[in-house]
Write a protein that holds these residues in place. Structure first.
Motif, PDB file in Angstrom:
ATOM      1  N   LYS A 171       0.831  -1.202   0.000  1.00 12.05           N
ATOM      2  CA  LYS A 171       0.000   0.000   0.000  1.00 12.05           C
ATOM      3  C   LYS A 171       0.869   1.257   0.000  1.00 12.05           C
ATOM      4  CE  LYS A 171      -2.551  -1.159   3.550  1.00 12.05           C
ATOM      5  NZ  LYS A 171      -3.549  -0.752   4.548  1.00 12.05           N
ATOM      6  N   SER A 174       1.999   3.507  -3.009  1.00  9.49           N
ATOM      7  CA  SER A 174       1.157   4.573  -3.558  1.00  9.49           C
ATOM      8  C   SER A 174       1.751   5.952  -3.260  1.00  9.49           C
ATOM      9  CB  SER A 174      -0.256   4.474  -2.987  1.00  9.49           C
ATOM     10  OG  SER A 174      -0.231   4.701  -1.604  1.00  9.49           O
ATOM     11  N   LEU A 175       2.526   6.063  -2.150  1.00  8.29           N
ATOM     12  CA  LEU A 175       3.067   7.367  -1.773  1.00  8.29           C
ATOM     13  C   LEU A 175       4.136   7.856  -2.743  1.00  8.29           C
ATOM     14  CD1 LEU A 175       3.210   7.085   2.066  1.00  8.29           C
ATOM     15  CD2 LEU A 175       1.428   7.909   0.572  1.00  8.29           C
ATOM     16  N   SER A 185      -1.520   4.851  -8.279  1.00  9.55           N
ATOM     17  CA  SER A 185      -2.324   5.981  -7.777  1.00  9.55           C
ATOM     18  C   SER A 185      -2.135   7.217  -8.649  1.00  9.55           C
ATOM     19  CB  SER A 185      -1.912   6.357  -6.354  1.00  9.55           C
ATOM     20  OG  SER A 185      -1.910   5.243  -5.542  1.00  9.55           O
ATOM     21  N   TYR A 202     -10.995   5.850 -10.409  1.00 12.63           N
ATOM     22  CA  TYR A 202     -10.667   5.465  -9.035  1.00 12.63           C
ATOM     23  C   TYR A 202     -11.221   4.084  -8.711  1.00 12.63           C
ATOM     24  CZ  TYR A 202      -9.038  10.194  -8.335  1.00 12.63           C
ATOM     25  OH  TYR A 202      -8.347  11.376  -8.438  1.00 12.63           O
ATOM     26  N   GLY A 203     -12.408   3.767  -9.275  1.00 10.44           N
ATOM     27  CA  GLY A 203     -13.007   2.460  -8.999  1.00 10.44           C
ATOM     28  C   GLY A 203     -12.126   1.339  -9.502  1.00 10.44           C
ATOM     29  N   VAL A 205      -8.867   1.393 -10.216  1.00 12.16           N
ATOM     30  CA  VAL A 205      -7.584   1.309  -9.505  1.00 12.16           C
ATOM     31  C   VAL A 205      -7.781   0.786  -8.081  1.00 12.16           C
ATOM     32  CG1 VAL A 205      -5.699   2.679  -8.570  1.00 12.16           C
ATOM     33  CG2 VAL A 205      -6.426   3.005 -10.925  1.00 12.16           C
ATOM     34  N   THR A 206      -8.847   1.254  -7.418  1.00 14.76           N
ATOM     35  CA  THR A 206      -9.125   0.733  -6.068  1.00 14.76           C
ATOM     36  C   THR A 206      -9.340  -0.772  -6.127  1.00 14.76           C
ATOM     37  OG1 THR A 206     -10.141   2.831  -5.504  1.00 14.76           O
ATOM     38  CG2 THR A 206     -10.599   0.996  -4.044  1.00 14.76           C
ATOM     39  N   TYR A 209      -5.998  -2.500  -6.430  1.00 10.66           N
ATOM     40  CA  TYR A 209      -5.330  -2.526  -5.124  1.00 10.66           C
ATOM     41  C   TYR A 209      -5.943  -3.593  -4.229  1.00 10.66           C
ATOM     42  CZ  TYR A 209      -2.328   1.629  -5.430  1.00 10.66           C
ATOM     43  OH  TYR A 209      -1.339   2.522  -5.739  1.00 10.66           O
ATOM     44  N   MET A 210      -7.291  -3.634  -4.233  1.00  8.90           N
ATOM     45  CA  MET A 210      -7.962  -4.576  -3.332  1.00  8.90           C
ATOM     46  C   MET A 210      -7.646  -6.013  -3.704  1.00  8.90           C
ATOM     47  SD  MET A 210     -11.667  -2.931  -2.746  1.00  8.90           S
ATOM     48  CE  MET A 210     -12.160  -3.140  -1.078  1.00  8.90           C
ATOM     49  N   SER A 213      -4.120  -6.750  -2.594  1.00  7.87           N
ATOM     50  CA  SER A 213      -4.047  -6.774  -1.123  1.00  7.87           C
ATOM     51  C   SER A 213      -4.703  -8.029  -0.565  1.00  7.87           C
ATOM     52  CB  SER A 213      -4.746  -5.556  -0.525  1.00  7.87           C
ATOM     53  OG  SER A 213      -4.066  -4.387  -0.875  1.00  7.87           O
ATOM     54  N   PHE A 214      -5.868  -8.399  -1.121  1.00  5.64           N
ATOM     55  CA  PHE A 214      -6.545  -9.602  -0.625  1.00  5.64           C
ATOM     56  C   PHE A 214      -5.690 -10.838  -0.895  1.00  5.64           C
ATOM     57  CE2 PHE A 214     -10.783  -7.299  -0.803  1.00  5.64           C
ATOM     58  CZ  PHE A 214     -10.852  -7.185   0.574  1.00  5.64           C
ATOM     59  N   MET A 217      -3.130 -10.810   1.776  1.00  2.00           N
ATOM     60  CA  MET A 217      -3.724 -11.203   3.064  1.00  2.00           C
ATOM     61  C   MET A 217      -3.985 -12.707   3.094  1.00  2.00           C
ATOM     62  SD  MET A 217      -6.672  -8.386   3.771  1.00  2.00           S
ATOM     63  CE  MET A 217      -6.399  -6.637   3.717  1.00  2.00           C
TER      64      MET A 217
END
Lengths: 232, 236
Positions: A171, A174-175, A185, A202-203, A205-206, A209-210, A213-214, A217
């Motif tokens: 995550k 993104s910075l 981002s 944004y949808g 790209v989000t 990311y999800m 990330s999932f 996880m």
């Protein structure tokens, strides 16, 4: 609100290409800084374990700097600050080959090294000192005790925290957008500006990311369960 | 370095106030405290849903926590700054959008910390409360939360450190906080970026290091008090 969702624009052509390029940059940032971070973390842990006050202090200072300063500011320090120290010729060369991504990798890797070395250290610390004594008393030398008794347990104890850091690093890439690295981002913002498709850009790209990330996880929970230290 | 502090010290502390907007370090602190204050009740609700008996509430809360943890804070800030005004139909100040994004993000993290605090309580506490005939609300507010929150005070202070660091992302959407003020100074004084960002890093360091040391002290005090109490109970 009079806004019609229409994913057709961002799911094809130039905009999709930009987002995919951003994804590639994100993954490169993530993979390289993860590897460098992990290697440095092991080194820092070893150096800190050596009973020599000045080096111990230096490692502690390194860790505290990276834990108490926002990662965005660490990126700024490298990107804006470090460039001044370098000779102009070096800077010109770096700018030609893409200095932003290099600085981003350096900043992210050093930051992760600090956090991961703390995880290793707390893993080592949670092994009771009596284990070392017991290992030595059955005739193992220091390295042997480390190799066969302490480390096999310590890395398992540190694993969940390390996997947590992996997600945070993913995550955190993104910075790098803050210093102009064209990662995911950054591209989301750019595509949104160009196409005016706020929710789609944004949808999408989000969602990317999800998904990643999932996956991290999910992998983390499998690995942590598999290598959990079982006390019989 | 001293000239920079002399010339821009006030700007870094309070921004352009009183001639313009409040900013700088004061704004960073205000944003952080307000975010923590708003996050706190939301996090308690999430924690209660996560640890409660209701299956649907449990899955909603854990879905929320997992989704928020899967997204970078920067994306939440983009959503709040660029997409939210379109949804609600009027523009919001950048500072508020930053606070909204941090609150959503931190609710997931602080909620987990408080949930861990609740789960860490001995089961006997709830059973004893039930045996006394207390209902859910009094058990939660008189027995469970006071103890659980007390135990996780170090975690909450630690989250404040995290929030202070996260508020630096406000500089990307031009929230007049500390980092943004420093970026402005940097564009005025183009030749001294190392000093300027050194001062910026040092300011955050002092703030967050003090807080993380305080967290350590709190942790020791609380665990001492906890174990102390057990001994007293045993003796009595």
């Amino acid at each position: 609100m009079g806004y019609q969702l229409d994913f057709s624009k961002v799911l094809q052509g130039e905009y999709l290409d930009l987002i995919l390029q951003g994804l590639q940059t994100t993954l490169i940032l993530f993979a390289i800084s993860w590897v460098i971070g992990l290697v440095l973390a092991v080194l820092l842990t070893v150096v800190r374990a050596i009973e020599f006050k000045p080096t111990q202090f230096l490692v502690a200072a390194f860790v505290e700097y990276h834990r108490n300063v926002p990662i965005l500011i660490q990126l700024f320090v490298w990107y804006f600050g470090f460039a001044v120290v370098l000779p102009e010729a070096v800077n010109d060369y770096l700018n030609d080959v893409g200095a932003e991504i290099g600085y981003a990798i350096v900043a992210l890797a050093l930051n992760k090294a600090a956090y991961m070395s703390e995880d290793f250290r707390s893993g080592l610390r949670s092994i009771h000192p009596a284990q070392m004594e017991a290992a030595r008393s059955i005739g193992l030398n220091y390295l042997g005790a480390m190799r066969w008794v302490i480390l096999p347990q310590a890395w398992r104890l540190a694993l969940p925290a390390l996997l947590g850091q992996t997600l945070i690093l993913f995550k955190g890439t993104s910075l790098a957008a803050g210093i102009g690295v064209a990662e995911l981002s950054y591209q989301a913002r750019y595509v949104e500006e160009q196409s005016f498709r706020i929710f789609e850009a944004y949808g999408l790209v989000t969602a990317i990311y999800m998904v990643i990330s999932f996956a991290i996880m999910w992998g983390s929970s499998i690995l942590s369960t598999r290598y959990r230290l079982r006390v019989k | 370095m001293l000239e920079i502090l002399q010339e821009y010290g006030i700007l870094l502390l309070i921004g352009e106030y009183p001639h313009g907007k409040l900013g700088g370090l004061a704004m960073t602190l205000i944003i952080s405290f307000v975010s923590l204050l708003v996050t706190f009740p939301c996090a308690i609700l999430i924690a209660l849903a996560r640890t409660g008996d209701s299956k649907p509430l449990k899955s909603i809360a854990s879905g929320f926590v997992h989704c928020v943890r899967a997204i970078p804070l920067l994306m939440l800030i983009f959503w709040a700054y660029f997409a939210l005004p379109v949804v609600i139909g009027f523009p919001i100040d950048a500072t508020y959008t930053l606070i909204i994004a941090i609150v959503v993000y931190q609710t997931a993290y602080l909620g987990e910390i408080i949930a861990a605090g609740i789960e860490g309580l001995p089961k006997g506490q709830m059973e004893a409360a039930k045996a006394l005939g207390l209902g859910y609300i009094p058990t939660t507010f008189k027995i469970v939360l006071p103890q659980a929150l007390f135990n996780v005070v170090p975690g909450i202070v630690n989250q404040l450190t995290t929030i202070i660091k996260e508020s630096s992302l406000g500089s990307i959407i031009a929230v007049p906080e500390l980092s943004y003020a420093m970026l402005q100074v940097n564009s005025n004084e183009v030749t001294k970026p190392l000093q300027i960002f050194g001062i910026l890093a040092a300011t955050y360091f002092v703030l967050c290091f003090a807080l993380s040391q305080a967290t350590g002290v709190l942790e020791r005090r609380i665990s001492k008090r906890r174990t102390g109490r057990v001994i007293v109970e045993v003796v009595a």
